[in-house]
Design a protein around this motif. Structure first.
Motif, PDB file in Angstrom:
ATOM      1  N   LEU A 204       0.829  -1.201   0.000  1.00  0.00           N
ATOM      2  CA  LEU A 204       0.000   0.000   0.000  1.00  0.00           C
ATOM      3  C   LEU A 204       0.866   1.254   0.000  1.00  0.00           C
ATOM      4  O   LEU A 204       0.606   2.203  -0.743  1.00  0.00           O
ATOM      5  CB  LEU A 204      -0.922  -0.002   1.216  1.00  0.00           C
ATOM      6  N   GLU A 205       1.899   1.261   0.815  1.00  0.00           N
ATOM      7  CA  GLU A 205       2.790   2.417   0.909  1.00  0.00           C
ATOM      8  C   GLU A 205       3.485   2.689  -0.432  1.00  0.00           C
ATOM      9  O   GLU A 205       3.682   3.848  -0.814  1.00  0.00           O
ATOM     10  CB  GLU A 205       3.826   2.202   2.009  1.00  0.00           C
TER      11      GLU A 205
ATOM     12  N   LEU B 262     -21.420  -3.812   0.003  1.00  0.00           N
ATOM     13  CA  LEU B 262     -22.422  -2.836   0.416  1.00  0.00           C
ATOM     14  C   LEU B 262     -21.974  -1.402   0.183  1.00  0.00           C
ATOM     15  O   LEU B 262     -22.767  -0.476   0.280  1.00  0.00           O
ATOM     16  CB  LEU B 262     -22.752  -3.036   1.902  1.00  0.00           C
ATOM     17  N   ASN B 263     -20.677  -1.212  -0.129  1.00  0.00           N
ATOM     18  CA  ASN B 263     -20.125   0.119  -0.351  1.00  0.00           C
ATOM     19  C   ASN B 263     -18.763  -0.065  -1.003  1.00  0.00           C
ATOM     20  O   ASN B 263     -17.936  -0.834  -0.509  1.00  0.00           O
ATOM     21  CB  ASN B 263     -19.996   0.865   0.987  1.00  0.00           C
ATOM     22  N   SER B 264     -18.509   0.630  -2.094  1.00  0.00           N
ATOM     23  CA  SER B 264     -17.253   0.426  -2.826  1.00  0.00           C
ATOM     24  C   SER B 264     -16.042   0.982  -2.093  1.00  0.00           C
ATOM     25  O   SER B 264     -14.905   0.724  -2.480  1.00  0.00           O
ATOM     26  CB  SER B 264     -17.342   1.048  -4.227  1.00  0.00           C
ATOM     27  N   ASP B 265     -16.255   1.769  -1.041  1.00  0.00           N
ATOM     28  CA  ASP B 265     -15.136   2.267  -0.237  1.00  0.00           C
ATOM     29  C   ASP B 265     -14.757   1.301   0.882  1.00  0.00           C
ATOM     30  O   ASP B 265     -13.788   1.541   1.607  1.00  0.00           O
ATOM     31  CB  ASP B 265     -15.488   3.626   0.383  1.00  0.00           C
ATOM     32  N   LEU B 266     -15.553   0.240   1.045  1.00  0.00           N
ATOM     33  CA  LEU B 266     -15.298  -0.730   2.105  1.00  0.00           C
ATOM     34  C   LEU B 266     -14.980  -2.094   1.513  1.00  0.00           C
ATOM     35  O   LEU B 266     -15.319  -2.398   0.371  1.00  0.00           O
ATOM     36  CB  LEU B 266     -16.527  -0.841   3.015  1.00  0.00           C
ATOM     37  N   LEU B 267     -14.330  -2.923   2.308  1.00  0.00           N
ATOM     38  CA  LEU B 267     -13.994  -4.268   1.880  1.00  0.00           C
ATOM     39  C   LEU B 267     -15.231  -5.095   1.580  1.00  0.00           C
ATOM     40  O   LEU B 267     -16.196  -5.086   2.352  1.00  0.00           O
ATOM     41  CB  LEU B 267     -13.217  -4.976   2.991  1.00  0.00           C
ATOM     42  N   ALA B 268     -15.193  -5.811   0.467  1.00  0.00           N
ATOM     43  CA  ALA B 268     -16.176  -6.864   0.234  1.00  0.00           C
ATOM     44  C   ALA B 268     -15.596  -8.187   0.727  1.00  0.00           C
ATOM     45  O   ALA B 268     -16.244  -8.955   1.424  1.00  0.00           O
ATOM     46  CB  ALA B 268     -16.535  -6.953  -1.239  1.00  0.00           C
ATOM     47  N   VAL B 269     -14.330  -8.425   0.362  1.00  0.00           N
ATOM     48  CA  VAL B 269     -13.597  -9.624   0.788  1.00  0.00           C
ATOM     49  C   VAL B 269     -12.177  -9.210   1.129  1.00  0.00           C
ATOM     50  O   VAL B 269     -11.532  -8.487   0.370  1.00  0.00           O
ATOM     51  CB  VAL B 269     -13.585 -10.696  -0.322  1.00  0.00           C
TER      52      VAL B 269
ATOM     53  N   GLU C 139     -10.522  -4.187  10.455  1.00  0.00           N
ATOM     54  CA  GLU C 139     -10.312  -2.894  11.103  1.00  0.00           C
ATOM     55  C   GLU C 139      -8.938  -2.332  10.756  1.00  0.00           C
ATOM     56  O   GLU C 139      -8.802  -1.138  10.437  1.00  0.00           O
ATOM     57  CB  GLU C 139     -10.452  -3.039  12.620  1.00  0.00           C
ATOM     58  N   GLU C 140      -7.911  -3.173  10.794  1.00  0.00           N
ATOM     59  CA  GLU C 140      -6.554  -2.730  10.441  1.00  0.00           C
ATOM     60  C   GLU C 140      -6.502  -2.309   8.970  1.00  0.00           C
ATOM     61  O   GLU C 140      -5.845  -1.326   8.618  1.00  0.00           O
ATOM     62  CB  GLU C 140      -5.550  -3.849  10.695  1.00  0.00           C
ATOM     63  N   PHE C 141      -7.201  -3.048   8.134  1.00  0.00           N
ATOM     64  CA  PHE C 141      -7.234  -2.744   6.696  1.00  0.00           C
ATOM     65  C   PHE C 141      -7.828  -1.365   6.453  1.00  0.00           C
ATOM     66  O   PHE C 141      -7.236  -0.523   5.762  1.00  0.00           O
ATOM     67  CB  PHE C 141      -8.041  -3.815   5.959  1.00  0.00           C
ATOM     68  N   HIS C 142      -9.013  -1.121   6.994  1.00  0.00           N
ATOM     69  CA  HIS C 142      -9.686   0.154   6.753  1.00  0.00           C
ATOM     70  C   HIS C 142      -8.911   1.332   7.346  1.00  0.00           C
ATOM     71  O   HIS C 142      -8.888   2.424   6.761  1.00  0.00           O
ATOM     72  CB  HIS C 142     -11.108   0.116   7.318  1.00  0.00           C
ATOM     73  N   LEU C 143      -8.273   1.123   8.469  1.00  0.00           N
ATOM     74  CA  LEU C 143      -7.470   2.185   9.072  1.00  0.00           C
ATOM     75  C   LEU C 143      -6.269   2.515   8.188  1.00  0.00           C
ATOM     76  O   LEU C 143      -5.960   3.696   7.953  1.00  0.00           O
ATOM     77  CB  LEU C 143      -6.997   1.775  10.470  1.00  0.00           C
ATOM     78  N   ALA C 144      -5.591   1.467   7.677  1.00  0.00           N
ATOM     79  CA  ALA C 144      -4.434   1.683   6.800  1.00  0.00           C
ATOM     80  C   ALA C 144      -4.845   2.421   5.536  1.00  0.00           C
ATOM     81  O   ALA C 144      -4.162   3.349   5.081  1.00  0.00           O
ATOM     82  CB  ALA C 144      -3.785   0.343   6.453  1.00  0.00           C
ATOM     83  N   LEU C 145      -5.987   2.040   4.949  1.00  0.00           N
ATOM     84  CA  LEU C 145      -6.456   2.680   3.725  1.00  0.00           C
ATOM     85  C   LEU C 145      -6.897   4.119   3.997  1.00  0.00           C
ATOM     86  O   LEU C 145      -6.643   5.015   3.183  1.00  0.00           O
ATOM     87  CB  LEU C 145      -7.620   1.866   3.137  1.00  0.00           C
ATOM     88  N   PHE C 146      -7.525   4.348   5.136  1.00  0.00           N
ATOM     89  CA  PHE C 146      -7.931   5.704   5.514  1.00  0.00           C
ATOM     90  C   PHE C 146      -6.712   6.614   5.666  1.00  0.00           C
ATOM     91  O   PHE C 146      -6.691   7.739   5.159  1.00  0.00           O
ATOM     92  CB  PHE C 146      -8.722   5.665   6.827  1.00  0.00           C
ATOM     93  N   GLU C 147      -5.703   6.131   6.350  1.00  0.00           N
ATOM     94  CA  GLU C 147      -4.494   6.938   6.551  1.00  0.00           C
ATOM     95  C   GLU C 147      -3.788   7.212   5.228  1.00  0.00           C
ATOM     96  O   GLU C 147      -3.303   8.326   4.981  1.00  0.00           O
ATOM     97  CB  GLU C 147      -3.562   6.234   7.530  1.00  0.00           C
ATOM     98  N   ALA C 148      -3.750   6.206   4.341  1.00  0.00           N
ATOM     99  CA  ALA C 148      -3.106   6.382   3.043  1.00  0.00           C
ATOM    100  C   ALA C 148      -3.838   7.430   2.215  1.00  0.00           C
ATOM    101  O   ALA C 148      -3.227   8.348   1.640  1.00  0.00           O
ATOM    102  CB  ALA C 148      -3.066   5.052   2.300  1.00  0.00           C
TER     103      ALA C 148
END
Length: 438
Positions: free
Chosen positions: A357-358, A409-416, A424-433
């Motif tokens: 991601l980085e 349910l939302n393209s900004d959130l994980l489906a799989v 939770e770690e995934f969404h936080l990392a993506l939010f910070e990025a």
């Protein structure tokens, strides 16, 4: 419908509203409309997109106009899925229910599910022009539907899946989209990078399909079929002369399918003195300096690139047929040619980590020229894709119903989640990025 034979059906094609201020011209629907009209049917368009009609108004319209058939096409997506559920429910409420046909990438991977969920009568699987004409003819003639290739259809409570239909080999044989049935003065107001305020923009398709096989792509038809350059020039001239179009959005999944094909198109634009600006979807392994200079001379101002990842191992797992070195050299060459590059990067694929991601964040910070706001989005395993099959195999998805009703349910959130991070770690990392990118 009565057994009395008719020369043509009264058909309504529905264009749903995605809540945009200006919508993309519904090319697929326009091609279907043209094919049906050329076959002698009477075609109307219900433009929910332009008018922002409530779904309930569709029920009233069908009651007043007495249509024989209603068609809706949609791609895979959580928003499209819910729009189709609302619209098909509105059709079901009509006093005289017409024959309901669904089409597009959305219902194709699991026609039985969508047939029952949407109370449809038939689903077109694959390209729809030839299939819809045959289907309409069979209904008019009260013929059995079992011999029509490329459809699923309802027989009592059962869904019958017919033999597949191959792709249309000669796509120049397809009539030009039925532009006159649509509010063209509305669609031409759409904006893209480097569209001057005084310009009118409009999409043109230069070919169908893609020669590559990325594992997250929901496209089920294989291969690539180009339109003739003469047909493309003719359509652009038509749009210029009739609707004042001066900016072309090439809507192909991939216009830059090879150096030779792209060169031929650019040279034709220059030879015919089209005097247009344009953008396309491109491939960075073909983004060579001389080709890019030619594209710039012929009017290209923006190339949208599917980068997806800045990690060679993840790119390999994706079957992207692209390397990080090709990505970087191609972006540099695009910028040097004076063309803005579009950066599409996804996160959450098999093999992705915080480190991969980085790499994407650093690349965007280094090379984005600001022509568009660019963020990194979660990968989505759409039904019909190899990645969807892998998600089911790994027990992360059950089926299409699980995907649409519970996961996507939302393209900004994980489906799989294919990573080793928690959700939770995934969404936080993506939010910070993305916070850093914005």
């Amino acid at each position: 419908m009565s057994n009395e034979k008719r020369t043509g059906m009264k058909i309504l094609l529905v264009v749903y509203d995605n809540d945009s201020f200006i919508h993309w011209f519904p090319q697929g629907t326009a091609y279907i409309a043209s094919a049906l009209r050329s076959a002698g049917h009477f075609v109307s368009i219900w433009n929910q997109d332009f008018h922002h009609y409530p779904d309930s108004l569709l029920t009233d319209y069908i009651n007043n106009e007495d249509f024989d058939m209603v068609g809706l096409g949609f791609i895979a997506g959580y928003y499209q899925y819910r729009k189709i559920l609302g619209l098909t429910a509105a059709i079901k409420n009509a006093k005289k229910r017409p024959f309901v046909v669904l089409g597009g990438h959305g219902p194709a991977p699991d026609p039985d599910y969508f047939m029952k969920k949407c109370n449809a009568d038939a689903i077109v699987i694959g390209e729809g022009e030839e299939t819809m004409v045959e289907l309409a003819s069979a209904i008019v003639e009260c013929q059995d539907l079992s011999e029509i290739r490329g459809i699923a259809w309802r027989k009592g409570d059962k869904t019958i899946l017919n033999r597949p239909r191959g792709t249309i080999k000669d796509i120049d044989s397809i009539p030009m989209p039925a532009f006159d049935l649509f509010p063209m003065s509305y669609y031409r107001l759409i904006r893209f990078p480097h569209v001057p305020p005084s310009a009118f923009a409009f999409p043109v398709l230069s070919g169908r399909g893609c020669p590559f096989n990325c594992n997250f792509c929901y496209r089920m038809d294989k291969g690539y079929r180009p339109r003739s350059i003469e047909a493309i020039i003719e359509e652009i001239r038509f749009l210029q002369n009739n609707y004042g179009i001066s900016y072309i959005n090439f809507s192909d999944e991939l216009l830059m399918v090879s150096v030779d094909r792209t060169t031929q198109l650019c040279e034709a634009f220059l030879k015919n003195d089209l005097n247009i600006h344009w953008w396309c979807n491109g491939r960075l392994n073909y983004a060579q300096p001389e080709l890019l200079k030619l594209m710039k001379r012929s009017g290209c101002v923006f190339i949208n690139y599917g980068i997806e990842s800045l990690d060679d191992e993840v790119l390999k797992i994706m079957h992207k047929s692209l390397s990080v070195s090709q990505i970087e050299s191609g972006i540099i060459s695009t910028l040097e040619a004076g063309i803005s590059p579009g950066f599409n990067i996804i996160f959450g694929h098999i093999g992705d980590t915080k480190e991969t991601l980085e790499k994407g964040v650093q690349f965007l910070l280094k090379y984005s020229d600001g022509a568009q706001l660019r963020t990194i989005r979660p990968v989505t395993p759409y039904p019909g894709s190899e990645l969807f099959t892998e998600a089911v195999k790994r027990g992360k998805l059950q089926d299409v119903q699980d995907f649409y009703e519970n996961k996507h349910l939302n393209s900004d959130l994980l489906a799989v989640n294919f990573t080793n991070l928690s959700d939770e770690e995934f969404h936080l990392a993506l939010f910070e990025a993305n916070s850093r990118l914005v």
